[in-house]
Write an enzyme that holds these catalytic residues in place. Sequence first.
Site, short mmCIF file in Angstrom:
data_model
loop_
_atom_site.label_atom_id
_atom_site.label_comp_id
_atom_site.label_asym_id
_atom_site.label_seq_id
_atom_site.Cartn_x
_atom_site.Cartn_y
_atom_site.Cartn_z
N CYS A 3 0.90 -1.30 -0.11
CA CYS A 3 -0.04 -0.04 0.04
C CYS A 3 0.67 1.37 0.11
O CYS A 3 0.80 2.02 -0.92
CB CYS A 3 -1.17 0.07 1.04
SG CYS A 3 -2.18 -1.26 1.00
N1 LIG Z 1 -2.71 -6.00 1.63
C1 LIG Z 1 -3.13 -4.95 2.38
O1 LIG Z 1 -2.86 -4.78 3.49
C2 LIG Z 1 -3.89 -4.22 1.55
C3 LIG Z 1 -4.86 -3.16 2.49
C4 LIG Z 1 -5.81 -2.24 1.95
C5 LIG Z 1 -6.01 -2.24 0.53
N2 LIG Z 1 -5.38 -3.42 -0.23
C6 LIG Z 1 -5.62 -3.32 -1.66
O2 LIG Z 1 -6.41 -4.41 -1.70
C7 LIG Z 1 -6.23 -5.18 -3.19
C8 LIG Z 1 -5.75 -6.53 -3.04
O3 LIG Z 1 -4.46 -6.64 -2.15
P1 LIG Z 1 -4.00 -7.98 -1.54
O4 LIG Z 1 -3.17 -7.52 -0.47
O5 LIG Z 1 -5.33 -8.81 -1.02
O6 LIG Z 1 -3.42 -8.81 -2.77
P2 LIG Z 1 -3.01 -10.38 -2.71
O7 LIG Z 1 -2.00 -10.43 -3.63
O8 LIG Z 1 -2.73 -10.89 -1.40
O9 LIG Z 1 -4.35 -11.21 -3.35
C9 LIG Z 1 -4.86 -10.98 -4.39
C10 LIG Z 1 -5.45 -12.27 -5.27
O10 LIG Z 1 -5.96 -11.86 -6.22
C11 LIG Z 1 -5.89 -13.09 -7.14
N3 LIG Z 1 -6.33 -12.78 -8.41
C12 LIG Z 1 -5.35 -11.99 -9.09
N4 LIG Z 1 -5.85 -11.78 -10.26
C13 LIG Z 1 -7.34 -12.19 -10.52
C14 LIG Z 1 -8.19 -12.55 -11.39
N5 LIG Z 1 -8.10 -11.76 -12.50
N6 LIG Z 1 -9.31 -13.35 -10.86
C15 LIG Z 1 -9.32 -13.84 -9.60
N7 LIG Z 1 -8.40 -13.64 -8.80
C16 LIG Z 1 -7.35 -12.97 -9.10
C17 LIG Z 1 -4.48 -13.61 -6.82
O11 LIG Z 1 -4.32 -15.08 -7.38
C18 LIG Z 1 -4.37 -13.40 -5.28
O12 LIG Z 1 -4.90 -14.53 -4.39
C19 LIG Z 1 -4.96 -4.29 -3.73
O13 LIG Z 1 -5.60 -3.33 -4.67
C20 LIG Z 1 -4.33 -3.38 -2.53
O14 LIG Z 1 -3.70 -2.32 -2.93
C21 LIG Z 1 -4.18 -4.02 0.34
#
Ligand SMILES: NC(=O)c1ccc[n+]([C@@H]2O[C@H](COP(=O)([O-])OP(=O)(O)OC[C@H]3O[C@@H](n4cnc5c(N)ncnc54)[C@H](O)[C@@H]3O)[C@@H](O)[C@H]2O)c1
Length: 444
Positions: free
Chosen positions: A288
């Site tokens: 982030c």
């Molecule tokens: N990790 C954090 O602390 C956090 C906090 C707030 C917001 N975010 C935001 O949330 C979003 C997700 O982040 P995250 O940390 O959960 O990511 P992550 O990498 O942990 O998980 C993402 C998941 O999406 C899957 N994926 C990718 N493309 C796909 C598709 N086309 N169809 C289905 N599944 C698909 C991946 O296989 C993975 O399991 C991002 O935009 C991030 O900026 C993250």
Amino acid sequence: MADGEHTMALDPTATARWAELATRIDAAQATVAVIGLGYVGLPLAMAFARRGFSVLGYDVSEGRIGTLAGGGSYILDVPADTVAAMTEAGRFRATDHPAALREADAIIICVPTPCQRNRQPDLSFIESASRTIAGILRRGQLIILESTTYPGTTQELMVPILESGGLQVGSDVQVAFSPERIDPGNPQFGVENTPKVVGGLGETAGALAAALYGAVIERVVRVDSPREAEMAKLIENTFRHVNIALANELALIANKMGINIWQAIDAASSKPFGFMPFYPGPGVGGHCIPIDPHYLSWKAREMGSDASFIELAERINHGMPEHVVRMVVDAVNETGKSIRGAQVLLLGLAYKKDIDDLRESPALPIFDELAKHGAVVSFSDPFVPTYRGRASVPLTPDTLAAADCVVLITDHTGYDKALILAHARRIVDTRNAFKTADPKVVRL
Ligand SMILES: NC(=O)c1ccc[n+]([C@@H]2O[C@H](COP(=O)([O-])OP(=O)(O)OC[C@H]3O[C@@H](n4cnc5c(N)ncnc54)[C@H](O)[C@@H]3O)[C@@H](O)[C@H]2O)c1
């Protein structure tokens, strides 16, 4: 497309359709699908399942789907027991078949939004998830984007893909944006008690999305449109990015002046109004803080505006790992040794305490740079068993005493500070973890 086009008067069938969905949401009888089961999606899916909704978890990773279907988990904040219990109760089903998404009344997208090499936003995951949805989209579905992104993404990028099959957003389907704020590893704030910002494309979308989140989250904050919700998330993380950079710059200044910056910040924090403490550190990490501000600065540049604060903050925060490396080189020098061949033990590779996430962690450039200087680098991290084929070293009197310099990068709660202090020969402390005047500790 203007917002107004999504607030058009609904025909009676459409009105009845949305009223019926609202009733099903209120009764926790709607089927909720979550696309992307990572740090964000999996806890959210579990929150809906715990509340009694029927939840479909969709991910493109066969491995992840296999783990979940077997009642396992790969996210520290989500115990495998919870996944198993929700699966057995018939409230959670993990799938990699897009066709299953057709059953869903609401589909929430939680896919990654990283940056490309040149720091440009990489929206390919949102695009592919939107295309997956477009392939199964039917009348009556509510689609919500949660991935962090620049203002305008929902309306300019996602809506055209969703409408490519002929259905109309605003009448046939509803669309909203609601940023995710989850703070992995935070024992105090989780999905349910972190307020949720919601911006719908039109009144119906906003009301439905707010009702859906309101079923599992204590407080929902509505804004006029997806743009305000997209911007809210970028404001939050840019605020942190810039203030951490300020704390880092103040630390570098204080260092030259022989001032204990940690004590000075704590003293400033005694002011009961108009001040909020931020602390220096080895740099920023995670998915982030180092990424999100670039989404805003990129969009600002595209619109002909500057994002000077963001660029300055990036420069300062990005320089911190190098500063830590210089501190280590100096600390080793003072023992009469050269960094080449010196044993350096890094404590904490994860980007913040008590989690296993290595993404963008400042520990990684510190590791690489010290290795480039010829140091023999090892690490100890209870959450990271291996890195680049090397195993985490157990923290014992022997492993600590064997190091010419121990560098505390991430202040995991489980570290035995007294043990480290007793046996390490020299400590570079980037987190003010050792509140001691012991001369072997060099504080950032
Ligand atoms: N990790 C954090 O602390 C956090 C906090 C707030 C917001 N975010 C935001 O949330 C979003 C997700 O982040 P995250 O940390 O959960 O990511 P992550 O990498 O942990 O998980 C993402 C998941 O999406 C899957 N994926 C990718 N493309 C796909 C598709 N086309 N169809 C289905 N599944 C698909 C991946 O296989 C993975 O399991 C991002 O935009 C991030 O900026 C993250």
